[in-house]
Design a protein around this motif. Structure first.
Motif, PDB file in Angstrom:
ATOM      1  N   ARG A   1       0.834  -1.205   0.000  1.00 11.27           N
ATOM      2  CA  ARG A   1       0.000   0.000   0.000  1.00 11.27           C
ATOM      3  C   ARG A   1       0.872   1.259   0.000  1.00 11.27           C
ATOM      4  O   ARG A   1       0.622   2.208  -0.744  1.00 11.27           O
ATOM      5  CB  ARG A   1      -0.928   0.011   1.214  1.00 11.27           C
ATOM      6  N   ALA A   2       1.902   1.271   0.819  1.00 12.84           N
ATOM      7  CA  ALA A   2       2.785   2.437   0.889  1.00 12.84           C
ATOM      8  C   ALA A   2       3.471   2.682  -0.452  1.00 12.84           C
ATOM      9  O   ALA A   2       3.547   3.829  -0.920  1.00 12.84           O
ATOM     10  CB  ALA A   2       3.819   2.246   1.994  1.00 12.84           C
ATOM     11  N   THR A   3       3.934   1.630  -1.083  1.00 11.29           N
ATOM     12  CA  THR A   3       4.598   1.777  -2.383  1.00 11.29           C
ATOM     13  C   THR A   3       3.614   2.227  -3.450  1.00 11.29           C
ATOM     14  O   THR A   3       3.898   3.140  -4.227  1.00 11.29           O
ATOM     15  CB  THR A   3       5.268   0.447  -2.798  1.00 11.29           C
ATOM     16  N   VAL A   4       2.444   1.600  -3.498  1.00 13.22           N
ATOM     17  CA  VAL A   4       1.425   1.956  -4.493  1.00 13.22           C
ATOM     18  C   VAL A   4       1.009   3.413  -4.327  1.00 13.22           C
ATOM     19  O   VAL A   4       0.914   4.169  -5.300  1.00 13.22           O
ATOM     20  CB  VAL A   4       0.205   1.008  -4.392  1.00 13.22           C
ATOM     21  N   GLN A   5       0.774   3.850  -3.097  1.00 12.68           N
ATOM     22  CA  GLN A   5       0.354   5.229  -2.871  1.00 12.68           C
ATOM     23  C   GLN A   5       1.442   6.220  -3.263  1.00 12.68           C
ATOM     24  O   GLN A   5       1.146   7.271  -3.839  1.00 12.68           O
ATOM     25  CB  GLN A   5      -0.067   5.421  -1.414  1.00 12.68           C
TER      26      GLN A   5
END
Length: 95
Positions: free
Chosen positions: A29-33
């Motif tokens: 999630r952190a990478t995608v965001q």
């Protein structure tokens, strides 16, 4: 969420399929965001444990979460590589 739209490019949506309490999902999630903020891609999240989640997709993805999709096409699973995701978004934006 649409953060910014580049002119002349097709809209791109990155979908993260995961479940609550999944540390790999949190990392993904952190990478995608972060990549979405850079590229202007929209982000949606789907909870694989939700009652209304497609049973066929649940059977396919259950052992691989988190799974990322770019415009509905499977991109990656378990870990998200930011550079690879940027390239996939750029390619999808070109149509």
């Amino acid at each position: 969420m649409r953060l910014r739209k580049r002119s002349g490019s097709a809209p791109v949506t990155v979908t993260l399929v995961g479940k609550p309490g999944c540390h790999l999902c949190d990392d993904a999630r952190a990478t995608v965001q972060a990549v979405a903020a850079e590229t202007g891609a929209a982000v949606e999240e789907l909870d694989i444990t939700a009652e209304d989640f497609d049973p066929a997709l649940k059977a396919e993805y259950w052992e691989q979460i988190p799974v990322t999709l770019v415009n509905g096409k499977r991109h990656d699973f378990w870990r998200v590589d930011a550079d690879r995701l940027r390239k996939a978004i750029a390619q999808a934006a070109r149509g």
